[in-house]
Design an enzyme around this catalytic site. Structure first.
Site, PDB file in Angstrom:
ATOM      1  N   CYS A 279      -3.636   5.457   2.205  1.00 56.43           N
ATOM      2  CA  CYS A 279      -2.326   4.827   2.055  1.00 56.43           C
ATOM      3  C   CYS A 279      -1.227   5.808   2.446  1.00 56.43           C
ATOM      4  O   CYS A 279      -1.266   6.990   2.081  1.00 56.43           O
ATOM      5  CB  CYS A 279      -2.140   4.356   0.618  1.00 56.43           C
ATOM      6  SG  CYS A 279      -0.475   3.753   0.254  1.00 56.43           S
TER       7      CYS A 279
ATOM      8  N   ASP B 168      -8.417   3.927   1.897  1.00 57.76           N
ATOM      9  CA  ASP B 168      -8.575   2.560   2.393  1.00 57.76           C
ATOM     10  C   ASP B 168      -9.869   2.517   3.202  1.00 57.76           C
ATOM     11  O   ASP B 168     -10.005   3.241   4.192  1.00 57.76           O
ATOM     12  CB  ASP B 168      -7.392   2.156   3.281  1.00 57.76           C
ATOM     13  CG  ASP B 168      -6.083   2.106   2.520  1.00 57.76           C
ATOM     14  OD1 ASP B 168      -6.090   1.678   1.361  1.00 57.76           O
ATOM     15  OD2 ASP B 168      -5.044   2.492   3.096  1.00 57.76           O
TER      16      ASP B 168
END
Length: 281
Positions: free
Chosen positions: A189, A196
């Site tokens: 992120c 992620d």
């Protein structure tokens, strides 16, 4: 990434800050992030994008009250067109959906209308949205990207810093039309640096791309800090820049966080994305 530091649009986000959960409908919780933040660094302009595409979201944690106060649940499918001025920041999306929890709505149609109106206003562009009953998903199988997986290669990697130069000189004179898949895409992120996890499909027609170099390039995202949508546009841009395929589609499906998964795709040819859940979704 330093190119984002000090940007007022990012500093205003609730992401990375302590927040309170609202249990009654509040459209002001939604926050958009200008797509230009990433596109400026890639020399992409809104009036001359080299691709079309969308950001497909699945909303798994959506609930509200009907007019009698009985809780209702649904799964939602949202797609933001890649031409919208803003992408939707995911934490704000989660907080916004939570604000429906104790709010009464007359029927499903009003819930759909409300969601579509608010998301369109935040994204500043074209948005499609559909709500489904849970029964719609009970017979849907787990699927996989259709293509050749490039992950099982006998290579050694000891550098995980992003480097687009892995694609430099990565093509041969052999012309192919193929679809390559990797489940090793991992980025972080932009704000919180939380991981992620995703799978990516790269479909192209043109000079054959060296699979080892492509895999090294994808693995180099492992410590890279950008939003999902920005990573997909960067992959598309870098492959076009260094490999110059005649046609290209990049489609990533990420694991869910906070009841939401994000699945961006970008293409310069005719393409209809499959929306079935992958194994980790």
């Amino acid at each position: 990434m330093s190119l984002y530091q000090g940007d007022k649009a990012l500093e205003a986000l609730s992401l990375g800050k302590e927040t309170q959960y609202h249990t009654h409908y509040d459209a002001s919780l939604l926050q958009g992030v200008p797509r230009r933040l990433n596109r400026d660094s890639l020399s992409l302009t809104a009036d001359n994008l080299p691709f079309h595409g969308g950001d497909i979201w699945t909303m798994y944690e959506l609930s509200w009250l009907n007019s009698q106060g009985l809780p209702q649940v649904a799964i939602g499918h949202v797609e933001l067109d890649a031409t919208t001025e803003n992408l939707i920041e995911s934490k704000s999306f989660k907080l916004y959906l939570n604000s429906f929890n104790q709010t009464r709505f007359e029927n499903w149609h009003i819930v759909e209308e409300t969601l579509l109106k608010d998301l369109t206003a935040c994204a500043k562009g074209r948005v499609h949205l559909t709500l489904y009953p849970l029964s719609h998903f009970t017979s849907q199988p787990i699927v996989d990207f259709v293509g050749e997986c490039i992950d099982n290669q006998p290579i050694e990697i000891d550098n995980y810093q992003f480097d687009s130069q892995w694609l430099n000189g990565s093509t041969t004179d052999t012309l192919v039309e193929e679809t390559l898949v990797s489940h090793l895409l991992k980025s972080n992120c932009l704000i919180t640096h939380q991981p992620d996890w995703g799978s990516v499909m790269i479909q192209y027609k043109g000079k054959k791309i060296d699979r080892e170099k492509l895999l090294r390039y994808l693995v180099s995202f492992r410590q890279h800090n950008e939003f999902h949508e920005q990573c997909v546009e960067r992959i598309f841009h870098d492959i076009m820049t260094f490999c110059s395929p005649d046609t290209l589609t990049v489609y990533a499906r990420y694991t869910r966080r906070g009841g939401l998964d994000i699945n961006p795709w970008r293409s310069n040819c005719e393409f209809v994305p499959e929306t079935g859940r992958l194994a980790r979704q």
